[in-house]
Design an enzyme around this catalytic site. Sequence first.
Site, PDB file in Angstrom:
ATOM      1  N   HIS A   1      -2.714   3.158  -4.592  1.00  0.00           N
ATOM      2  CA  HIS A   1      -2.156   2.624  -3.341  1.00  0.00           C
ATOM      3  C   HIS A   1      -0.709   2.150  -3.523  1.00  0.00           C
ATOM      4  CE1 HIS A   1      -5.746   2.773  -0.791  1.00  0.00           C
ATOM      5  NE2 HIS A   1      -6.438   2.475  -1.860  1.00  0.00           N
TER       6      HIS A   1
ATOM      7  N   ASP B   1       0.861  -1.181   0.000  1.00  0.00           N
ATOM      8  CA  ASP B   1       0.000   0.000   0.000  1.00  0.00           C
ATOM      9  C   ASP B   1       0.897   1.231   0.000  1.00  0.00           C
ATOM     10  OD1 ASP B   1      -2.334   1.761   0.427  1.00  0.00           O
ATOM     11  OD2 ASP B   1      -3.330  -0.134   0.866  1.00  0.00           O
TER      12      ASP B   1
ATOM     13  N   GLU C   1      -9.536   2.611  -5.568  1.00  0.00           N
ATOM     14  CA  GLU C   1      -9.172   3.974  -5.167  1.00  0.00           C
ATOM     15  C   GLU C   1      -7.938   4.481  -5.910  1.00  0.00           C
ATOM     16  OE1 GLU C   1     -10.944   4.060  -0.680  1.00  0.00           O
ATOM     17  OE2 GLU C   1      -8.983   3.126  -0.912  1.00  0.00           O
TER      18      GLU C   1
ATOM     19  N   TRP D   1     -16.492  -4.454  -2.198  1.00  0.00           N
ATOM     20  CA  TRP D   1     -16.416  -3.786  -0.897  1.00  0.00           C
ATOM     21  C   TRP D   1     -17.334  -2.589  -0.776  1.00  0.00           C
ATOM     22  CZ3 TRP D   1     -14.241   1.213   0.144  1.00  0.00           C
ATOM     23  CH2 TRP D   1     -13.686   1.859  -0.975  1.00  0.00           C
TER      24      TRP D   1
HETATM   25  C1  ACM Z   1     -10.924  -0.797  -0.004  1.00  0.00           C
HETATM   26  O1  ACM Z   1     -11.458  -0.766   1.103  1.00  0.00           O
HETATM   27  N1  ACM Z   1     -10.409   0.292  -0.534  1.00  0.00           N
HETATM   28  C2  ACM Z   1     -10.851  -2.022  -0.752  1.00  0.00           C
END
Ligand code: ACM
Length: 540
Positions: A247, A176, A314, A380
Amino acid sequence: MCGVELIPAPQTVRQGEGRFALGDAVRLEVGPGAERTARWLRGVLGAATGVEFGAQDGAGGGTVSLGLEEGLGAESYRLTVTPERVELRGGDAAGVFWAAQTVRQLLGPAAFRRAPLPNRAAWTLPVCEIADRPRFAWRGFLLDVARHFMPKDGVLRHLDLMAVHKLNVLHLHLTDDQGWRMEVRGHPRLTEVGAWRERTRVGLEPSPVWDERPHGGFYTQDDLREIVAYAAERHITVVPEIDVPGHSQAAIAAYPELGNTDVVDTAALGVLDRWGVNPNVLAPTETVLRFYEDVFGELLEIFPSTFVHVGGDECPKEQWRRSPVAQARIAELGVGDEDGLQSAFVRHFDRWLAERGRRLIGWDEILEGGLAEGAAVSSWQGYAGGIAAVRAGHDVVMCPQTEVYLDWRQADGPDEPVPIAHVRTLEDVYRFEPVPAELTAAEAAHVIGTQANVWTEVLDSGRAVDYAVYPRLSAFAEVAWSELPAPPERDWAGFEARMRTHYARLDALGVEYRPPSGPRPWQRRPGVVGRPKDGPPPIV
Ligand code: ACM
């Protein structure tokens, strides 16, 4: 139920009269396919009970018989206890192992210790017949070891805890913005530089508290091989995640040429020391693709799982919008816009993995701009993303943040640790339904499983992780394994009653769960800002 409360609840239980008593030495019959369970019985259960499993002559200690049985399905088992004999029969090797987990629960909480209690009375099992099988093939737990590193020993311990709960997929979030945790021999700076950050914000933006100590760590390839092998002994698959193209700041800090160097001075970027969605994403170039082929190439040598997770969540597109290099790439590939570019990035690795006999899985956002065929989705973003993915013909693992993000707070009040997002109680998790009601039966068949995720932005120790994860993962395990009624009809009181025994098991295992009586006050973090209950959507 056999006088003992099982979690997760089995399909059917028939209780009889009497008990089977284990002597100091028990004869172990091991059929083909049951070897791993035999090793586990001798090692783990042997250590807890002091019983010697495997003596040729049971010397009055009875017989435990392990083996496969035709006609039982994948991971299914039948457990038969008579006063003379215990039979564990699995539809496959995993089924035999899950039967052994049930035996351990039937023996009582002391069977979860690592050494026997002194002067304990005999170990016994109630006479019974249990038939059991899992509802979902993918019963997952995500551990974020990127935001806060968890040393290898902690991961092995979580694998043990997963086995207790018949969970079978460990999703390891290995990279990340805040840290890179996998040794990559061809690109050593990923861990030399990317595994360490100078300091850490404690709590979420705008928390004023900082931990000024450096933080970091990584797994060597041998560590990861050990984790994979330890998991396999427990019939758990480790699905590794390398998160791209967002990330990725830890990788960019190690190798600045991976970033969008035409619009950002990436050489000035360090490993990120705070939380939130971060604009510093990978450049969409051939060089970056080759670099990550190297990374995934080494990863495939370590992780045998069919699924390989590429993240994909993201990824802000702002740098790509400003970057002449990215814009030229959009034109060259004819993908229209930045979403198309992300899609091309994901499709590249989908093809690359498929050529190597693997399958790509990623977060919902890989649907943006069109998803490669055969790819699967970890959903998610509530239920909507999962429904969309299923309807587009993809397999889905349901892990909606609103239901099963285990870093979310467990109660309001000043004694809770850093408050994240909305309250998710044990009962809330018990009433989670992984299959969206909108799906037809044919569509629902694409829901291959469900997963609970623990993100560790504010969980900076193994103790903090224990508190967030347990007992809610116990409720999740029952949702994933057992055939439960629809959420409103679920027997919450019955589950709560069974949890009383289960807390004693967790105590014996040394798990610092959130007690039913309320928080553990030492988990309190005064002055640290989380995310208020009615605030904006959580940063995860
Ligand atoms: C996430 O919670 N961004 C997968």
